[in-house]
Design a protein around this motif. Sequence first.
Motif, PDB file in Angstrom:
ATOM      1  N   SER A  13       0.918  -0.685  -0.199  1.00 58.28           N
ATOM      2  CA  SER A  13      -0.355   0.155  -0.126  1.00 58.28           C
ATOM      3  C   SER A  13       1.175   1.319  -0.446  1.00 58.28           C
ATOM      4  O   SER A  13       2.026   1.357   0.828  1.00 58.28           O
ATOM      5  CB  SER A  13      -1.177  -0.582   1.317  1.00 58.28           C
ATOM      6  OG  SER A  13      -0.538   0.103   1.752  1.00 58.28           O
ATOM      7  N   THR A  35      -8.737  -0.400  -8.737  1.00 59.53           N
ATOM      8  CA  THR A  35      -9.339  -2.223  -7.803  1.00 59.53           C
ATOM      9  C   THR A  35      -9.067  -1.810  -6.869  1.00 59.53           C
ATOM     10  O   THR A  35     -10.385  -2.326  -4.979  1.00 59.53           O
ATOM     11  CB  THR A  35      -8.148  -3.458  -7.530  1.00 59.53           C
ATOM     12  OG1 THR A  35      -7.675  -4.119  -7.709  1.00 59.53           O
ATOM     13  CG2 THR A  35      -8.295  -4.138  -9.325  1.00 59.53           C
ATOM     14  N   ALA A  37     -10.117   0.659  -4.780  1.00 62.41           N
ATOM     15  CA  ALA A  37     -11.411   1.512  -4.954  1.00 62.41           C
ATOM     16  C   ALA A  37     -12.058   0.987  -4.803  1.00 62.41           C
ATOM     17  O   ALA A  37     -13.319   1.603  -4.105  1.00 62.41           O
ATOM     18  CB  ALA A  37     -11.058   2.778  -6.134  1.00 62.41           C
ATOM     19  N   TYR A  39     -12.186  -2.349  -3.436  1.00 70.46           N
ATOM     20  CA  TYR A  39     -12.471  -2.661  -1.868  1.00 70.46           C
ATOM     21  C   TYR A  39     -12.905  -1.640  -1.287  1.00 70.46           C
ATOM     22  O   TYR A  39     -13.470  -1.521  -0.259  1.00 70.46           O
ATOM     23  CB  TYR A  39     -11.156  -3.374  -2.009  1.00 70.46           C
ATOM     24  CG  TYR A  39     -10.883  -4.650  -2.404  1.00 70.46           C
ATOM     25  CD1 TYR A  39     -12.341  -6.056  -1.422  1.00 70.46           C
ATOM     26  CD2 TYR A  39     -10.251  -4.308  -3.036  1.00 70.46           C
ATOM     27  CE1 TYR A  39     -11.457  -7.080  -2.681  1.00 70.46           C
ATOM     28  CE2 TYR A  39     -10.397  -6.130  -3.983  1.00 70.46           C
ATOM     29  CZ  TYR A  39     -11.121  -6.817  -3.539  1.00 70.46           C
ATOM     30  OH  TYR A  39     -10.974  -8.698  -4.615  1.00 70.46           O
ATOM     31  N   VAL A 104     -10.516  -0.982   5.375  1.00 68.51           N
ATOM     32  CA  VAL A 104     -10.177  -2.097   4.216  1.00 68.51           C
ATOM     33  C   VAL A 104      -9.579  -3.209   4.419  1.00 68.51           C
ATOM     34  O   VAL A 104     -10.716  -4.165   4.102  1.00 68.51           O
ATOM     35  CB  VAL A 104     -10.384  -1.472   3.113  1.00 68.51           C
ATOM     36  CG1 VAL A 104      -8.631  -0.437   3.206  1.00 68.51           C
ATOM     37  CG2 VAL A 104      -9.983  -1.331   1.871  1.00 68.51           C
ATOM     38  N   ALA A 108     -11.580  -6.448   2.965  1.00 70.10           N
ATOM     39  CA  ALA A 108     -11.198  -7.327   1.123  1.00 70.10           C
ATOM     40  C   ALA A 108      -9.850  -8.429   1.969  1.00 70.10           C
ATOM     41  O   ALA A 108     -10.301  -9.731   0.779  1.00 70.10           O
ATOM     42  CB  ALA A 108      -9.726  -6.316   1.071  1.00 70.10           C
ATOM     43  N   ARG A 135      -3.724  -5.940  -5.552  1.00 69.74           N
ATOM     44  CA  ARG A 135      -3.045  -7.152  -4.540  1.00 69.74           C
ATOM     45  C   ARG A 135      -2.208  -8.226  -5.561  1.00 69.74           C
ATOM     46  O   ARG A 135      -1.811  -8.620  -4.574  1.00 69.74           O
ATOM     47  CB  ARG A 135      -3.349  -6.808  -3.529  1.00 69.74           C
ATOM     48  CG  ARG A 135      -3.901  -6.054  -2.599  1.00 69.74           C
ATOM     49  CD  ARG A 135      -2.503  -5.208  -2.706  1.00 69.74           C
ATOM     50  NE  ARG A 135      -2.271  -4.198  -0.697  1.00 69.74           N
ATOM     51  CZ  ARG A 135      -2.695  -3.089  -1.680  1.00 69.74           C
ATOM     52  NH1 ARG A 135      -3.215  -2.853  -2.909  1.00 69.74           N
ATOM     53  NH2 ARG A 135      -2.742  -1.683  -0.691  1.00 69.74           N
ATOM     54  N   ASP A 136      -3.788  -8.340  -6.055  1.00 69.01           N
ATOM     55  CA  ASP A 136      -4.058 -10.062  -6.643  1.00 69.01           C
ATOM     56  C   ASP A 136      -3.605  -9.658  -7.861  1.00 69.01           C
ATOM     57  O   ASP A 136      -4.493 -10.452  -8.655  1.00 69.01           O
ATOM     58  CB  ASP A 136      -4.550 -10.710  -6.106  1.00 69.01           C
ATOM     59  CG  ASP A 136      -6.049  -9.973  -5.887  1.00 69.01           C
ATOM     60  OD1 ASP A 136      -6.224  -8.697  -6.731  1.00 69.01           O
ATOM     61  OD2 ASP A 136      -7.727 -10.466  -5.453  1.00 69.01           O
ATOM     62  N   ILE A 137      -3.863  -8.465  -8.841  1.00 68.00           N
ATOM     63  CA  ILE A 137      -4.235  -8.484 -10.200  1.00 68.00           C
ATOM     64  C   ILE A 137      -3.508  -9.928 -10.576  1.00 68.00           C
ATOM     65  O   ILE A 137      -3.808 -10.566 -12.132  1.00 68.00           O
ATOM     66  CB  ILE A 137      -3.759  -7.595 -10.557  1.00 68.00           C
ATOM     67  CG1 ILE A 137      -4.425  -6.452 -10.009  1.00 68.00           C
ATOM     68  CG2 ILE A 137      -4.657  -7.058 -12.189  1.00 68.00           C
ATOM     69  CD1 ILE A 137      -6.231  -6.714  -8.944  1.00 68.00           C
ATOM     70  N   ARG A 162       2.087   8.987   2.545  1.00 61.40           N
ATOM     71  CA  ARG A 162       0.824   9.353   2.496  1.00 61.40           C
ATOM     72  C   ARG A 162       0.171   9.691   3.198  1.00 61.40           C
ATOM     73  O   ARG A 162      -0.686  10.794   3.141  1.00 61.40           O
ATOM     74  CB  ARG A 162       0.184   7.812   3.050  1.00 61.40           C
ATOM     75  CG  ARG A 162      -1.356   7.752   3.247  1.00 61.40           C
ATOM     76  CD  ARG A 162      -2.367   7.312   2.617  1.00 61.40           C
ATOM     77  NE  ARG A 162      -2.850   6.355   1.920  1.00 61.40           N
ATOM     78  CZ  ARG A 162      -3.059   6.024   0.815  1.00 61.40           C
ATOM     79  NH1 ARG A 162      -4.379   5.464   2.373  1.00 61.40           N
ATOM     80  NH2 ARG A 162      -3.150   5.345   0.280  1.00 61.40           N
ATOM     81  N   ARG A 193      -4.011 -12.702   4.585  1.00 62.42           N
ATOM     82  CA  ARG A 193      -5.586 -13.373   3.917  1.00 62.42           C
ATOM     83  C   ARG A 193      -5.466 -14.952   3.391  1.00 62.42           C
ATOM     84  O   ARG A 193      -4.723 -14.487   2.800  1.00 62.42           O
ATOM     85  CB  ARG A 193      -6.350 -12.043   3.742  1.00 62.42           C
ATOM     86  CG  ARG A 193      -5.707 -11.535   2.385  1.00 62.42           C
ATOM     87  CD  ARG A 193      -6.521 -11.200   1.821  1.00 62.42           C
ATOM     88  NE  ARG A 193      -6.312 -11.160   0.374  1.00 62.42           N
ATOM     89  CZ  ARG A 193      -5.905  -9.687  -0.433  1.00 62.42           C
ATOM     90  NH1 ARG A 193      -6.152  -8.700   0.851  1.00 62.42           N
ATOM     91  NH2 ARG A 193      -5.423  -9.521  -1.593  1.00 62.42           N
TER      92      ARG A 193
HETATM   93  O1   DC Z   1      -4.527   0.170  -3.071  1.00 61.91           O
HETATM   94  P1   DC Z   1      -5.310   0.750  -1.729  1.00 61.91           P
HETATM   95  O2   DC Z   1      -5.082   0.762  -1.045  1.00 61.91           O
HETATM   96  O3   DC Z   1      -6.152   1.815  -2.079  1.00 61.91           O
HETATM   97  O4   DC Z   1      -6.632  -0.655  -1.349  1.00 61.91           O
HETATM   98  C1   DC Z   1      -7.394  -0.854  -0.026  1.00 61.91           C
HETATM   99  C2   DC Z   1      -6.689  -2.239   0.683  1.00 61.91           C
HETATM  100  O5   DC Z   1      -7.425  -3.297  -0.602  1.00 61.91           O
HETATM  101  C3   DC Z   1      -5.681  -2.653   0.718  1.00 61.91           C
HETATM  102  O6   DC Z   1      -5.816  -3.159   2.509  1.00 61.91           O
HETATM  103  C4   DC Z   1      -5.721  -4.154   0.082  1.00 61.91           C
HETATM  104  C5   DC Z   1      -6.898  -4.392  -0.352  1.00 61.91           C
HETATM  105  N1   DC Z   1      -6.777  -4.765  -1.946  1.00 61.91           N
HETATM  106  C6   DC Z   1      -6.969  -5.606  -2.161  1.00 61.91           C
HETATM  107  O7   DC Z   1      -6.873  -6.934  -1.184  1.00 61.91           O
HETATM  108  N2   DC Z   1      -7.341  -6.457  -3.480  1.00 61.91           N
HETATM  109  C7   DC Z   1      -6.572  -5.520  -4.568  1.00 61.91           C
HETATM  110  N3   DC Z   1      -6.763  -6.115  -5.217  1.00 61.91           N
HETATM  111  C8   DC Z   1      -6.744  -3.963  -4.079  1.00 61.91           C
HETATM  112  C9   DC Z   1      -6.911  -3.437  -2.924  1.00 61.91           C
END
Ligand code: DC
Length: 234
Positions: A13, A35, A37, A39, A104, A108, A135-137, A162, A193
């Motif tokens: 993050s 993505t 956004a 979650y 979040v 998530a 995170r998992d794309i 941030r 997780r």
């Molecule tokens: O990128 P970000 O900080 O806006 O993401 C917010 C939360 O969502 C972060 O705790 C991780 C989760 N997230 C996720 O689990 N899988 C994703 N593809 C994108 C974000």
Amino acid sequence: MQSKIIVAIDGHSSCGKSTMAKWLAHQVGYIYVDTGAMYRTITLYALRSGFITSAGIDTEGLKASLGNIKVSFRLDPDTHLPLACLNNEVVESEIRGMEVSDNVSPIAALPFVREVMTAQQQQMGREKGIVMDGRDIGTAVFPDAELKIFVTASAEVRARRRYDELIGKGETGINLADIERNVVERDYIDSHREVNPLRQAPDALVLDNSHMTKDEQNRWLLSQFETCVAAHQQ
Ligand code: DC
């Protein structure tokens, strides 16, 4: 015509994934999808509906309400950047605040939330020509993405970025130590997780941008993109 690819940008993050993904999409005329956004928007719904309290998350309540939550994006008419919407209401700035940031990661981590979000994301990328960050794309949403980037930076550098961003938006009552704690805690939850944790895909290119300028980073990214597109032309 040049064939289109999928660009998957994952990582920790607050390391500037969205900024670089947005920039690349704009440069090459691809669609950009944030993505995180998505979650965050579900989390906002859960907060507003009272499914998140000091006692924990009412997962059954949230699960039963999933059908009532529409997450979408609308283009800002001035900046042409996507704005996250919850049931057609623009919630872009609300989802970036500390209350959503603090809640979040556990949302998530819920398998039923991930299942719905992953399906929507795969649908968005079915015609390729997309830059998606999360995170998992590269591991779960598009394991066959042509270009996978894994971005990281030290927790200290990320917390400072941030913090500056929130201050720039006029948020008050925040402190750097709280932000760093939030960054570290989110990394932990995201990486531990059960369903689709944050991890680097074996075929991802790693970018540690702790000591890079935005320009250096963008040049690196564009050159990786061009090399990848050239390699995928028949
Ligand atoms: O990128 P970000 O900080 O806006 O993401 C917010 C939360 O969502 C972060 O705790 C991780 C989760 N997230 C996720 O689990 N899988 C994703 N593809 C994108 C974000």
